[in-house]
Scaffold this motif. Structure first.
Motif: not given
Length: 359
Positions: A171-176
């Motif tokens: 998975f990727v978390v990029d800000r919101d």
């Protein structure tokens, strides 16, 4: 759909004074992937209460929709929404669960408008499985990194020109904006949220009850991508996956190391330790293994297969193929039944490539 400019994201979370510490709204596409949804929501359910009593104490979740009609999953099992669209800011996150690639166009305008309303209000959006496709079509992933399953990597490239989705991690978390590849990775993304809002103990507890290992970090390589090498080294696995996803236009070792934010020398050391091979040899083996598979299982011409496997022409592939397997592509094609007995080669055979091929 047109592009959308989100407001800057406040990376801090606003703790709730009363009620659950984590509230999630789910939007299910027609023919959504039941496994991805179930894994995500079960992590919330098990983290929300003591044991598995399923009370909405620490977490709360709702399925929201533009109507009260049940929503069919890709397996044929239908799920009933809890409520109609309302104020999206009552949720900490809105999660779009995608499904069959050929049917995501049925996601209605009401859903798109609701997601855009949420984005304007600063509600973080999550795309699970092909949910990332829908967020992008709504103009809500412009300027963001996004994660898609290795299985849908080419589909994404074909539908969205100029984008380079991440498909070598879970998975990727990029800000919101948070995106994941679906399947079991949705459980790990849910555990990431539980850990951040509630605590690591609750996240681990949920996964352990589901017979899943401890929460995995976002950059853990996606499982399931067929590889001809077996290793548990996450750096080596990611590099092999990147190489496999770019077989038609092979990347250099330096390019792959740069994409992973490590040095070329670091990557070479990891390969030597894990596989006793250089990255160049391993990447070539991926291409040759795919070429042999296509020769044995399809009727595509040798020239077409050479291009598909990143070789400049069939002669180049034939030279490397013979060094690797001890016989030519033509011999493999003309005697498929004998291909297994010809053997997959040995590390010694690979080392021939290491010394003879720097092409």
């Amino acid at each position: 759909m047109g592009s959308f400019s989100p407001r800057p994201f406040d990376t801090g979370f606003r703790p709730r004074i009363n009620g659950p510490r984590l509230s999630i709204g789910f939007l299910l596409t027609k023919r959504f992937t039941l496994c991805a949804f179930a894994n995500f929501v079960d992590v919330l359910r098990l983290a929300a209460d003591e044991g598995d009593r399923s009370r909405h104490i620490l977490c709360d979740w709702k399925i929201v929709s533009d109507s009260s009609a049940s929503i069919p999953s890709s397996s044929g099992v239908s799920v009933q929404p809890n409520e109609r669209f309302g104020d999206p800011t009552r949720f900490d996150y809105l999660v779009v669960i995608g499904g069959l690639i050929d049917e995501i166009d049925d996601f209605g305008n009401e859903y798109i408008d609701y997601l855009r309303q949420a984005a304007r209000a600063g509600v973080p959006l999550i795309g699970v499985c092909t949910g990332a496709f829908l967020l992008h079509r709504a103009g809500l992933l412009d300027g963001y990194k996004c994660c898609v399953s290795w299985f849908h990597h080419r589909d994404f490239l074909e539908q969205f020109d100029g984008l380079n989705p991440v498909s070598d991690q879970i998975f990727v978390v990029d800000r919101d904006r948070l995106t994941c590849s679906g399947g079991v990775s949705s459980a790990h993304l849910a555990a990431h949220l539980v850990e951040r809002h509630i605590g690591r103990a609750q996240a681990s507890k949920s996964l352990h009850i589901m017979i899943i290992d401890d929460p995995l970090a976002a950059d853990k390589p996606q499982p399931g991508l067929p590889l001809s090498f077996k290793t548990q080294d996450p750096i080596v696995l990611r590099a092999l996956m990147i190489a496999q996803q770019s077989i038609e236009t092979p990347l250099s070792v330096a390019d792959i190391a740069g994409r992973m934010n490590i040095s070329k020398r670091q990557l070479e050391r990891r390969f030597q330790t894990a596989l006793d091979l250089s990255p160049q040899v391993a990447f070539m083996d991926l291409r040759l293994t795919l070429a042999r598979h296509l020769l044995e299982t399809t009727d595509r011409s040798i020239t077409t297969i050479a291009v598909a496997c990143g070789f400049c022409d069939s002669s180049h592939m034939s030279r490397m193929f013979r060094r690797r397997f001890g016989h030519s592509p033509f011999e493999t094609r003309s005697s498929r039944s004998a291909a297994d007995t010809a053997g997959a080669g040995t590390a010694g055979g690979l080392e021939v490539i290491a010394h003879q091929n720097q092409e």
